[in-house]
Motif scaffolding. Structure first.
Motif, PDB file in Angstrom:
ATOM      1  N   VAL A   1       0.826  -1.215   0.000  1.00  0.00           N
ATOM      2  CA  VAL A   1       0.000   0.000   0.000  1.00  0.00           C
ATOM      3  C   VAL A   1       0.853   1.254   0.000  1.00  0.00           C
ATOM      4  N   VAL A   2       1.928   1.282   0.792  1.00  0.00           N
ATOM      5  CA  VAL A   2       2.764   2.488   0.875  1.00  0.00           C
ATOM      6  C   VAL A   2       3.670   2.525  -0.355  1.00  0.00           C
ATOM      7  N   LYS A   3       3.107   2.966  -1.469  1.00  0.00           N
ATOM      8  CA  LYS A   3       3.832   3.120  -2.731  1.00  0.00           C
ATOM      9  C   LYS A   3       3.479   4.486  -3.301  1.00  0.00           C
ATOM     10  N   PRO A   4       4.084   5.577  -2.783  1.00  0.00           N
ATOM     11  CA  PRO A   4       3.715   6.911  -3.286  1.00  0.00           C
ATOM     12  C   PRO A   4       3.998   7.096  -4.768  1.00  0.00           C
TER      13      PRO A   4
ATOM     14  N   VAL B   1      -1.507   6.923  -1.436  1.00  0.00           N
ATOM     15  CA  VAL B   1      -1.534   5.852  -0.433  1.00  0.00           C
ATOM     16  C   VAL B   1      -2.964   5.597   0.035  1.00  0.00           C
ATOM     17  N   LEU B   2      -3.747   6.648   0.172  1.00  0.00           N
ATOM     18  CA  LEU B   2      -5.134   6.483   0.598  1.00  0.00           C
ATOM     19  C   LEU B   2      -5.943   5.717  -0.444  1.00  0.00           C
ATOM     20  N   VAL B   3      -5.736   6.036  -1.711  1.00  0.00           N
ATOM     21  CA  VAL B   3      -6.458   5.334  -2.775  1.00  0.00           C
ATOM     22  C   VAL B   3      -6.030   3.875  -2.839  1.00  0.00           C
ATOM     23  N   ARG B   4      -4.733   3.608  -2.729  1.00  0.00           N
ATOM     24  CA  ARG B   4      -4.265   2.213  -2.755  1.00  0.00           C
ATOM     25  C   ARG B   4      -4.781   1.450  -1.540  1.00  0.00           C
ATOM     26  N   GLY B   5      -4.909   2.127  -0.394  1.00  0.00           N
ATOM     27  CA  GLY B   5      -5.468   1.455   0.771  1.00  0.00           C
ATOM     28  C   GLY B   5      -6.912   1.040   0.558  1.00  0.00           C
ATOM     29  N   MET B   6      -7.705   1.906  -0.059  1.00  0.00           N
ATOM     30  CA  MET B   6      -9.091   1.546  -0.339  1.00  0.00           C
ATOM     31  C   MET B   6      -9.161   0.439  -1.381  1.00  0.00           C
TER      32      MET B   6
ATOM     33  N   GLY C   1      -3.510  -3.216   8.578  1.00  0.00           N
ATOM     34  CA  GLY C   1      -2.410  -2.695   7.774  1.00  0.00           C
ATOM     35  C   GLY C   1      -2.786  -1.430   7.028  1.00  0.00           C
ATOM     36  N   VAL C   2      -3.989  -1.388   6.462  1.00  0.00           N
ATOM     37  CA  VAL C   2      -4.441  -0.186   5.761  1.00  0.00           C
ATOM     38  C   VAL C   2      -4.573   0.975   6.746  1.00  0.00           C
ATOM     39  N   GLY C   3      -5.074   0.691   7.952  1.00  0.00           N
ATOM     40  CA  GLY C   3      -5.163   1.743   8.957  1.00  0.00           C
ATOM     41  C   GLY C   3      -3.802   2.313   9.322  1.00  0.00           C
ATOM     42  N   ILE C   4      -2.806   1.439   9.476  1.00  0.00           N
ATOM     43  CA  ILE C   4      -1.443   1.915   9.768  1.00  0.00           C
ATOM     44  C   ILE C   4      -0.908   2.755   8.610  1.00  0.00           C
ATOM     45  N   CYS C   5      -1.181   2.323   7.383  1.00  0.00           N
ATOM     46  CA  CYS C   5      -0.690   3.064   6.207  1.00  0.00           C
ATOM     47  C   CYS C   5      -1.310   4.457   6.130  1.00  0.00           C
ATOM     48  N   VAL C   6      -2.605   4.544   6.429  1.00  0.00           N
ATOM     49  CA  VAL C   6      -3.267   5.844   6.335  1.00  0.00           C
ATOM     50  C   VAL C   6      -2.809   6.756   7.468  1.00  0.00           C
TER      51      VAL C   6
END
Length: 626
Positions: free
Chosen positions: A406-409, A414-419, A500-505
């Motif tokens: 997910v953390v791939k700027p 990052v928010l879009v990839r998390g969703m 994991g998505v929560g940590i990324c956001v």
């Protein structure tokens, strides 16, 4: 009476449009070559794993094939080799590190994981191939901690992983026996087709969007044929019209000349006769049929070179277009009778001091971006590792895997990839549960895994959410075939994905929004400086080769800034941040318009200024003010 609070219609419409754009994939052509190669490679990996009956070999083989298929694209064969091989070596190194961390002390595992994440993040900022390699380093470090087979030698998972990726690479290089330059011809064909669309759009409201599409297509050609710009020009600047070995580089040289004139026509809004766009479309058609000698050299019966020069009249811009298309037509006719492999000639032009300064400035900016990128990934990995130990001590690799993906700027927000990751995981788990409830024999599961793997190249081109939806069932099928009760892990995988998505956001997106805005401003400033260098070449009437190089650098940096700002403007952020991104995007559009108008002005000999030697103050002028 209390009236309900309603959101503004513009906000609701903006949120609905953003969510619709998030869900719906973009239309792309089906990549038949990578699709067939992915299916064959996965079938070979599963057959090999079933024959040797070793769980510690089956999963690395299949995972190596899966991730190599995700990196397989229709690029030039040299770029295709690098884009598959380097990430495969990175994955082998990651799986070796991960296998050593399975029984390590938690503190050692945490420090090592953070260090690997920092290195992988810094590597990922160097370019597309480096980004894929950095991603696989961290992904396979996470997966290596959950591989079965604790008694296997330390080198065995890496060897099996490379053996799984090798068939994809060999299948991708198999067509190169018939010619290394065919993918480059297809990329050139798309660039000429985009240029034809630009010529048709001159003077219409869609001219700006068509010019941006032509710029993106030209950037793709330069990425597939690096270092070939003006490679076929001699010291006098004349291109060799009958150089079959250098034909793709020569066609790129003609394309650059034509693109300069086309951008100038778009800026001046000068009328373009229809046969010019037809000539560009005809060159694109003949490049697509480059595998057939007759189709490559045969015209479609449209305007000849004499007709184009006659239609150009006294217009210098149309005259440059006619000359470029005539030269490209001659190269294709020569290439229809003299077919040889492409050899990239060496560049004999030494870099100027200005070019060295821009390279140094770009290197310094990349170092700053790479450090920021690595810190974001390392922070999220440092939080994900103890969280995984708290949630699932035995199988906590999925949470770190989510952070790595997910953390791939560089790949988008990052928010879009998390969703995308959340929605794709939910749908993928449902599909995997349905598949495991209906199919129980190993052969049926192998067929399902091969079918899903065949969809990986297409889903990767559509969106990250589609890729996650396709990959999740493959992972659960591989776990089930290796003896792991995959059906009992689906709930844990969903919890790990949400965590994991929560940590990324929280740690990978929100604290870095201000630095992202500063990075956006830096990109716009860099694009403005590059455009200034190009305008300086126009004013000083420098050599044409240096002018072409400066123009391409200006348009390339403007396109990169535009793409970054478009991603930032599409994120669901505060109104002030969105307004700032929109304002910067308008600045980039204005700079692109200035580049078009300046190119149109610089290519008109009657309107050119005298070479500028110094800048005088108004007091030093003796003549009338301009």
């Amino acid at each position: 009476m209390i009236t309900p609070v309603r959101l503004p219609r513009t906000a609701l419409r903006g949120a609905a449009e953003w969510f619709t754009h998030l869900i719906l994939p973009r239309p792309v052509p089906i990549p038949w070559g990578p699709t067939l190669r992915a299916a064959l490679a996965m079938a070979m990996a599963l057959v090999t794993g079933l024959l040797i009956e070793l769980p510690q070999a089956a999963i690395p083989l299949a995972v190596g094939s899966l991730y190599a298929s995700a990196n397989d694209t229709e690029r030039a064969y040299r770029d295709r080799t690098r884009h598959i091989a380097w990430p495969a070596f990175g994955g082998a190194a990651g799986i070796t590190v991960g296998s050593h961390l399975r029984d390590a002390v938690p503190t050692v595992a945490l420090v090592t994981t953070v260090g690997v994440a920092l290195i992988a993040g810094m590597i990922s900022a160097k370019g597309p191939t480096a980004s894929a390699a950095g991603l696989q380093i961290l992904v396979m470090t996470a997966l290596g901690q959950g591989l079965p087979g604790h008694t296997a030698p330390w080198w065995q998972p890496a060897i099996f992983f490379l053996c799984g990726a090798a068939p994809v690479l060999l299948l991708a290089l198999a067509p190169s026996v018939r010619g290394w330059h065919r993918p480059v011809h297809r990329t050139l064909a798309r660039a000429y087709a985009a240029q034809a669309d630009l010529l048709r759009a001159v003077g219409t409201p869609r001219a700006a969007s068509a010019r941006r599409a032509a710029t993106d297509a030209l950037d793709a050609v330069e990425r597939s044929l690096p270092g070939a710009t003006h490679a076929v020009r001699g010291p006098a600047g004349a291109a060799d019209p009958a150089c079959p070995r250098c034909r793709p580089a020569a066609l790129l040289d003609d394309l650059l000349t034509a693109s300069e004139a086309a951008a100038a026509l778009a800026g001046s809004q000068e009328a373009v006769p229809g046969p010019f766009a037809a000539a560009a479309s005809d060159i694109a058609r003949r490049l697509r049929s480059s595998g057939h000698r007759r189709g490559m050299g045969r015209r479609s019966g449209r305007a000849t070179s004499h007709d184009l020069h006659h239609l150009a009249g006294d217009s210098p811009l149309l005259g440059r277009l006619a000359s470029a298309y005539t030269t490209a037509d001659h190269r294709l006719r020569v290439g229809a009778t003299h077919r040889r492999h492409m050899r990239r000639p060496a560049r004999d032009r030494k870099p100027t001091g200005r070019l060295l300064w821009f390279r140094a400035a770009r290197a310094a900016r990349l170092r700053r971006v790479a450090l920021t990128y690595g810190l974001r990934v390392a922070l999220c990995a440092g939080l994900a590792t103890p969280a995984a130990e708290l949630l699932h001590p035995d199988r906590g690799y999925w949470l770190l895997l989510t952070v790595a993906l997910v953390v791939k700027p560089d790949a988008g927000s990052v928010l879009v990839r998390g969703m995308h990751r959340t929605l794709g995981t939910v749908v993928g788990i449902l599909l995997a549960a349905l598949l495991l409830s209906l199919v129980h024999d190993r052969l049926g599961l192998a067929v399902a895994a091969v079918t899903a793997t065949a969809l990986v190249p297409l889903s990767a081109a559509l969106s990250y959410g589609m890729l996650t939806t396709v990959v999740a069932p493959v992972v659960f099928v591989l776990l089930h075939m290796s003896g792991v009760p995959a059906a009992h892990l689906m709930g844990e995988r969903l919890i790990d994905t949400l965590a994991g998505v929560g940590i990324c956001v929280v740690a990978g997106h929100l604290p870095w929004t201000s630095s992202s805005r500063r990075s956006d401003r830096d990109w716009v400033n860099h694009a403005a400086h590059t455009l200034t260098a190009y305008l300086d070449h126009l004013l000083r009437l420098g050599p044409s080769a240096e002018r072409h190089t400066a123009r391409r650098a200006a348009y390339r940096t403007l396109a990169e800034a535009r793409r970054r700002l478009a991603v930032r403007h599409g994120e669901p952020a505060r109104a002030r941040a969105r307004r700032q991104a929109g304002n910067l995007l308008q600045v980039v559009h204005l700079l692109e318009h200035i580049a078009d108008v300046s190119t149109a002005h610089g290519l008109r000999p009657a309107e050119r200024r005298a070479p500028v030697t110094h800048r005088s103050s108004p007091k030093d002028r003796t003549g009338p003010a301009p």
